[in-house]
Design a protein around this motif. Sequence first.
Motif, short mmCIF file in Angstrom:
data_model
loop_
_atom_site.label_atom_id
_atom_site.label_comp_id
_atom_site.label_asym_id
_atom_site.label_seq_id
_atom_site.Cartn_x
_atom_site.Cartn_y
_atom_site.Cartn_z
N GLU A 1 0.93 -1.22 0.02
CA GLU A 1 -0.07 0.14 0.08
C GLU A 1 0.85 1.44 0.06
OE1 GLU A 1 -3.49 0.55 -0.17
OE2 GLU A 1 -3.57 -1.51 -0.66
N VAL A 2 1.85 1.16 0.81
CA VAL A 2 2.56 2.49 0.95
C VAL A 2 3.65 2.58 -0.37
CG1 VAL A 2 4.73 3.27 1.99
CG2 VAL A 2 3.01 2.48 3.42
N VAL A 3 4.01 1.45 -0.77
CA VAL A 3 4.99 1.66 -2.21
C VAL A 3 3.87 2.12 -3.37
CG1 VAL A 3 5.65 0.36 -4.05
CG2 VAL A 3 6.72 -0.08 -1.80
N PHE A 4 2.45 1.95 -3.35
CA PHE A 4 1.66 2.17 -4.28
C PHE A 4 1.37 3.75 -4.05
CE2 PHE A 4 -2.56 3.40 -5.82
CZ PHE A 4 -2.45 2.99 -7.24
N SER A 5 1.15 4.12 -2.78
CA SER A 5 0.76 5.56 -2.66
C SER A 5 1.89 6.53 -2.65
CB SER A 5 0.26 5.48 -1.06
OG SER A 5 1.20 5.40 -0.33
N LYS A 6 3.27 6.02 -2.53
CA LYS A 6 4.25 6.99 -2.62
C LYS A 6 5.13 6.90 -3.62
CE LYS A 6 3.76 8.44 2.02
NZ LYS A 6 3.28 9.83 2.13
N LEU A 7 5.09 5.67 -4.37
CA LEU A 7 6.11 5.71 -5.39
C LEU A 7 5.75 4.83 -6.90
CD1 LEU A 7 8.75 3.68 -2.83
CD2 LEU A 7 8.70 5.94 -3.65
N TYR A 8 4.51 4.53 -6.84
CA TYR A 8 3.98 3.91 -7.94
C TYR A 8 3.59 4.85 -9.18
CZ TYR A 8 0.92 1.25 -11.00
OH TYR A 8 0.10 0.64 -12.15
N THR A 9 4.16 4.24 -10.17
CA THR A 9 3.52 5.02 -11.70
C THR A 9 3.27 3.74 -12.59
OG1 THR A 9 5.53 5.18 -13.08
CG2 THR A 9 5.28 6.93 -11.19
N PRO A 10 2.46 3.91 -13.51
CA PRO A 10 2.20 2.68 -14.54
C PRO A 10 3.33 2.54 -15.55
CG PRO A 10 0.48 4.75 -14.68
CD PRO A 10 1.57 4.97 -13.72
N TYR A 11 4.60 3.18 -15.16
CA TYR A 11 5.56 2.78 -16.10
C TYR A 11 6.95 2.39 -15.45
CZ TYR A 11 2.90 5.46 -19.38
OH TYR A 11 1.86 5.66 -20.29
N GLY A 12 6.83 2.52 -13.98
CA GLY A 12 7.72 1.83 -13.03
C GLY A 12 7.48 2.64 -11.56
N LEU A 13 8.60 2.22 -10.72
CA LEU A 13 8.61 2.81 -9.18
C LEU A 13 9.46 3.80 -9.31
CD1 LEU A 13 8.41 -0.45 -6.96
CD2 LEU A 13 6.25 0.82 -8.32
N ARG A 14 9.07 5.06 -8.50
CA ARG A 14 10.03 6.12 -8.02
C ARG A 14 10.82 5.45 -7.09
NH1 ARG A 14 5.03 9.04 -8.27
NH2 ARG A 14 5.19 10.59 -10.10
N THR A 15 12.38 5.97 -7.32
CA THR A 15 13.04 5.40 -6.34
C THR A 15 13.39 6.02 -4.96
OG1 THR A 15 14.70 6.86 -7.65
CG2 THR A 15 14.80 4.67 -7.95
N LEU A 16 12.41 7.27 -4.91
CA LEU A 16 12.33 8.18 -3.74
C LEU A 16 10.92 8.77 -3.50
CD1 LEU A 16 14.00 8.99 -1.05
CD2 LEU A 16 14.70 10.95 -2.46
N ASP A 17 10.47 8.92 -2.48
CA ASP A 17 9.18 9.27 -2.34
C ASP A 17 9.12 10.99 -2.56
OD1 ASP A 17 6.91 10.79 -1.08
OD2 ASP A 17 7.54 10.10 1.14
N PRO A 18 8.46 11.33 -3.63
CA PRO A 18 8.57 12.85 -3.90
C PRO A 18 8.44 13.88 -2.60
CG PRO A 18 7.09 11.59 -5.28
CD PRO A 18 7.29 10.72 -3.98
N ALA A 19 7.88 13.46 -1.67
CA ALA A 19 7.94 14.27 -0.58
C ALA A 19 9.14 14.66 0.24
CB ALA A 19 6.93 13.92 0.35
N ASP A 20 10.17 13.80 -0.13
CA ASP A 20 11.68 13.74 0.30
C ASP A 20 12.41 14.90 -0.15
OD1 ASP A 20 14.46 12.74 0.59
OD2 ASP A 20 13.60 11.35 1.78
N GLN A 21 13.07 15.53 0.75
CA GLN A 21 13.94 16.94 0.34
C GLN A 21 14.97 16.63 -0.62
OE1 GLN A 21 14.95 17.62 4.26
NE2 GLN A 21 17.36 17.01 3.72
N GLU A 22 15.15 15.07 -0.92
CA GLU A 22 16.33 14.89 -1.71
C GLU A 22 15.59 14.53 -3.24
OE1 GLU A 22 19.00 12.27 -0.22
OE2 GLU A 22 19.50 13.38 1.66
N PHE A 23 14.55 14.53 -3.33
CA PHE A 23 13.82 14.13 -4.70
C PHE A 23 14.17 14.75 -5.75
CE2 PHE A 23 10.22 14.14 -7.41
CZ PHE A 23 10.03 12.94 -7.81
N HIS A 24 14.44 14.20 -6.73
CA HIS A 24 14.89 14.86 -8.12
C HIS A 24 13.80 14.54 -8.95
CE1 HIS A 24 19.21 16.30 -7.55
NE2 HIS A 24 18.99 15.81 -6.68
N PRO A 25 12.95 15.49 -9.57
CA PRO A 25 12.00 15.14 -10.42
C PRO A 25 12.31 14.82 -11.92
CG PRO A 25 12.11 17.42 -10.04
CD PRO A 25 13.02 16.94 -9.06
#
Length: 645
Positions: free
Chosen positions: A524-548
């Motif tokens: 559930e957490v992986v889906f809510s924080k990291l999931y996209t239909p093309y892959g998983l994000r390597t870091l939560d977008p809410a993290d201060q180190e996130f690079h978009p």
Amino acid sequence: MKFVYGKQDWKTFERGEENCFLMTNGLGGFSSLTMIGSCGRNDHAVLMACVHSPNHRYNMIHRLEEILFIGEEEVHLSSQDYLDEAREQGFLYQTKFTYEDYPRWTYLVKGIEIVRTMVLSQGENSVGISYEIRNHSGKEAVLEVYPHLEFVPKGALLTREQAFTLEEGKISSNGQTLHFWTDGDLWELPLTFREGLYYAYDHCDGRRETGRTAVNHKISRRVGAGAGGELEMVYGMLPRLSRPARMREEMCRYRETLREKAGFADDTARTLAAAAGQFISYRSSTAKQTILAGFPFFEDWGRDTMIAMLGCCLATGQYETAESILQTFMAYCKKGLMPNLFPEGKEAPGYNTVDASLLFILAVYEYYRKTKDTVLVKSAYQTMREIIDWYEKGTDFGIRMDEDGLILAGQDYDQVTWMDVRVGDILPTPRHGKPVEINAYWYNALRIMGEFRKFFPEDEKDYEGMAERVMESFEEKFWNQEAGCLKDVVSGTRADLQIRCNQIWAVSLPFSVLPAEKERQVVEVVFSKLYTPYGLRTLDPADQEFHPFYGGPQLERDLAYHQGTVWVFPLGAYYRAYLKVHGYTAEAKAYVREQLESIGAALREGCIGQLPEIYDGGNPVSSKGCFAQAWSVGEILRVYDALRS
């Protein structure tokens, strides 16, 4: 799956360079151009030959310049961008591009229709090029084709001092010889160099953005008014050359065999089965098969091979290839470590990975589950035992079992998990300590050895007892109660609490290291924080180190690589974890199939019929990195395999 594109897909030159095709030859060589026939990268080529498999590549024929003469009028059919010259804009006359097993372009110019096809031979460094010409213009027409040559190692820049020799049926330069055959009229030309080819997709990544080619001959065909004609040519590294029709027939037969052997009913899965075959290559140094990590940049690496093989070989029924790869790795195991880089010439193997050895044990287990082949298990058992022993007592790169039974890995500047970028003395994603996926792999390896011990009753090692200890410590040390998911690493640093995709493997693996309810929370957490239909994000977008965004010079790309960038291959683990925590019900399978429809769309973008390495973390709309990545394809194939079980 046949991919069909029309003029609306190349409304501009820039849009025409968004997509490319890939053909590979099983030796490490390949052919790849954009769907408008241009070179958008210096690694694009009509023929990228591999003279020593799988990674000593030479860009032999970079591109084709094509000019159509209709009476006195001259029209470029080819497309190419130049830095200081006018673009060749043949895409304006292009009406269709299709790709299934090989690329096919259609052009219409004032009543003259021309269809070009290219095909690469499997097991040879040779390319066949054909033109069908139908002349309804009322005037005589002449098609002239100018091969632009390089004869340089992949990525190198041709120098103006390089000499080219054209003799009967062959061209020689820079220690390489390219043989050719044509049914057209051959014209030897004074050697000229074309400067300033512009590569938009190298420019945006901070790579060398310009190129140089050489031209020393042309091939032509004259077609009268109201008549039709053909023009064919073949270029290859061996004197004996097949004809294009036979090459196309053999390519189609080979790829259909891959699709049929995989046994999938779904069109997307069948397409991916053929795509998987493009990564399988012969390796000269081991005289066995290997898996190339990705095109156009990567070679074969231990970690990538172990992950990709499960889908590219086992899910597709390529069991002999899987066995060959596993046997190769056994021969190079050292101090419990599997090589991440294989030896080339006099170079020694590189062993800087903590996960390849544990993934090897998992691969043997998955191979056994598919084949029930105890011969390989018995052959590999001693190697697997050595891996466990070395990890328990300690080996290189700080890899060792701690008092709590968990595995420590990484020291100094050694990055030994898949998030391994190092920029000088900067570690953008430091994971020294106890990485979550490594310890999930460790637990599974112990459980697997516990099962395999039935074939070796004389082995008195208590794998099950070790596994129980790991399970107890894993939940205690890794569970983040506040976030309801797993820590990424146990290190005593801020990195511990970052929400990353690595935790998904603790759920997707065969043996569960967590209670069922906590597995469900992780999904559930992986889906809510990291999931996209093309892959998983390597870091939560809410993290201060996130690079978009991923792009720009090497430093900028490295700093973003594992800091939010979307990776395709963890998506396979997510879907398998989802199916697992939902009991593989019909409803769960239907949901995953619906989600996988996006993968069908992804196959149309970037490298046609392939899956890429990565996407931007902020808005993942365009493929980046390697345009074709083995573990991306393999991991999605494993999902399709799970759906039919």
